[in-house]
Design an enzyme around this catalytic site. Structure first.
Site, PDB file in Angstrom:
ATOM      1  N   GLU A 248      -9.161   8.162  -3.129  1.00  0.00           N
ATOM      2  CA  GLU A 248      -8.657   7.222  -4.125  1.00  0.00           C
ATOM      3  C   GLU A 248      -8.139   7.949  -5.365  1.00  0.00           C
ATOM      4  O   GLU A 248      -7.116   7.568  -5.942  1.00  0.00           O
ATOM      5  CB  GLU A 248      -9.749   6.230  -4.517  1.00  0.00           C
ATOM      6  CG  GLU A 248     -10.042   5.181  -3.464  1.00  0.00           C
ATOM      7  CD  GLU A 248      -8.847   4.301  -3.179  1.00  0.00           C
ATOM      8  OE1 GLU A 248      -8.254   3.773  -4.132  1.00  0.00           O
ATOM      9  OE2 GLU A 248      -8.498   4.139  -1.993  1.00  0.00           O
TER      10      GLU A 248
ATOM     11  N   CYS B 124       6.211  -4.152   1.028  1.00  0.00           N
ATOM     12  CA  CYS B 124       6.555  -4.617  -0.325  1.00  0.00           C
ATOM     13  C   CYS B 124       6.748  -3.404  -1.240  1.00  0.00           C
ATOM     14  O   CYS B 124       6.078  -3.246  -2.256  1.00  0.00           O
ATOM     15  CB  CYS B 124       5.458  -5.526  -0.853  1.00  0.00           C
ATOM     16  SG  CYS B 124       5.954  -6.525  -2.273  1.00  0.00           S
TER      17      CYS B 124
ATOM     18  N   CYS C 226      11.299  -7.563   3.290  1.00  0.00           N
ATOM     19  CA  CYS C 226      10.795  -8.932   3.177  1.00  0.00           C
ATOM     20  C   CYS C 226      10.772  -9.660   4.523  1.00  0.00           C
ATOM     21  O   CYS C 226       9.896 -10.511   4.758  1.00  0.00           O
ATOM     22  CB  CYS C 226      11.636  -9.723   2.183  1.00  0.00           C
ATOM     23  SG  CYS C 226      11.550  -9.084   0.485  1.00  0.00           S
TER      24      CYS C 226
ATOM     25  N   CYS D 261       6.261 -16.507  -0.734  1.00  0.00           N
ATOM     26  CA  CYS D 261       6.538 -15.570  -1.826  1.00  0.00           C
ATOM     27  C   CYS D 261       7.587 -16.147  -2.773  1.00  0.00           C
ATOM     28  O   CYS D 261       8.727 -16.412  -2.386  1.00  0.00           O
ATOM     29  CB  CYS D 261       7.017 -14.230  -1.265  1.00  0.00           C
ATOM     30  SG  CYS D 261       7.429 -13.027  -2.552  1.00  0.00           S
TER      31      CYS D 261
END
Length: 345
Positions: free
Chosen positions: A36, A190, A197, A206
């Site tokens: 992370e 995205c 899309c 969306c």
């Protein structure tokens, strides 16, 4: 689970998400935490080889905590944002002071250096399999577009809205899968530019897609022009063909790393070389300048190849190295560029 958005994201992830990333194998709190931190401001493809080398050298939090900071920085060289590596090292020592066990709650995780709310949420979810809420760049982008959140996404007000949305759609069950799904959705479909899309599992709801302007979100403040700075970097060569390397201060750009000596351009160069290194009648050749961009400014590096005698260097933070030795130090990318340019001359 009644949340249509969450259900759609999870269904997509099980079929199309990423399931074979190195840190997904044996996802201990330590392994997840390191991944992370590395993934902050850095793409997965870039991180993978760094992560694998890092884990080979520092397989446990004990090994990381016991390592010299300089060795940790060497393994980080090239990833940038070097404060992450220093914080990682400090936090490993904090964990060892707690008995070597990572906390399993939000507050105690956030008390570790360099761990914010989102990183702590990711560790809770991916490692401890507890409910954790995240807000990395991918999640921010997905939520901002799906709900057409207008306004500066870095402002406190918009951040609060995004965190509320993230929390409301984060499930209690299948939390690990959902956390990874949101990261994957933002990273693979995205995307920042040219989002795919047509393949998105939540395209039908969306709002940014309905508006026909998905890339208009998330919104930012009007960007300010980034200043440009310039500096000399000395390829200072001795009679053995070695170059002088200097360890940078622990804070600031390339903190704690070894670099070529840097001088401001607004100086009397000959006098500075004489004062610093005892160089008289030095032979100086200007090499091709190039630009390196940091988050808050551009830096033009102006390399100068310098040869001469009477080089007085009696500083424990300086050392002479041939190219092979220099490469073992762990160098920031612009220094590698400078070394590579030497081979072309």
């Amino acid at each position: 689970m009644s949340d249509a958005f969450t259900n759609a994201v999870l269904a997509w992830f099980y079929e199309h998400g990423r399931h074979d990333l190195p840190w997904q194998q044996n996802p201990t709190p330590y392994r997840v935490w390191v991944s992370e931190i590395m993934l902050q401001q850095t793409q997965v493809a870039t991180v993978i080889p760094y992560y694998q080398r890092f884990m080979t050298t520092f397989p446990t939090v004990e090994a990381l905590a016991a390592a010299p900071e300089e060795v940790v920085l060497q393994h980080w060289a090239g990833l940038g944002y070097y404060a992450r590596a220093r914080n990682l090292h400090d936090a490993a020592q904090q964990v060892m002071a707690l008995g070597g066990e990572f906390p399993d709650n939000l507050a105690d995780l956030m008390a570790l250096k360099g761990i914010g709310r989102s990183t702590a949420g990711a560790i809770l979810s991916l490692a401890w399999q507890k409910r954790g809420v995240i807000m990395d760049g991918n999640v921010k982008r997905v939520l901002s577009r799906h709900f057409a959140i207008a306004g500066d996404s870095s402002s406190a007000a918009i951040q609060a809205i995004l965190w509320q949305l993230a929390d409301s759609h984060t499930p209690n069950q299948q939390n690990r899968a959902y956390t990874q799904a949101m990261m994957d959705l933002g990273a693979t479909l995205c995307t920042r530019s040219k989002p795919l899309c047509l393949y998105c599992p939540v395209q039908h709801t969306c709002q940014a897609y309905r508006l026909g302007t998905p890339t208009a979100f998330p919104q930012k403040k009007p960007s300010k022009s980034i200043p440009t700075k310039e500096a000399y970097f000395l390829l200072l060569e001795n009679e053995k063909g070695q170059l002088l390397w200097v360890k940078r201060p622990p804070t600031g750009i390339w903190g704690g790393l070894w670099c070529l000596p840097e001088l401001p351009v607004a100086i009397d160069l000959a006098q500075e070389l004489k004062t610093r290194y005892g160089l008289i009648d030095a032979h100086i050749e200007a090499r091709a300048s190039f630009k390196h961009t940091f988050s808050h400014y551009h830096l033009w590096l102006k390399p100068l190849y310098v040869r001469g005698t009477m080089l007085m260097v009696n500083d424990e933070l300086s050392q002479w190295c041939d190219k092979e030795q220099a490469l073992t130090l762990g160098l920031p990318k612009p220094m590698l560029t400078l070394l590579a340019a030497l081979d072309d001359t």
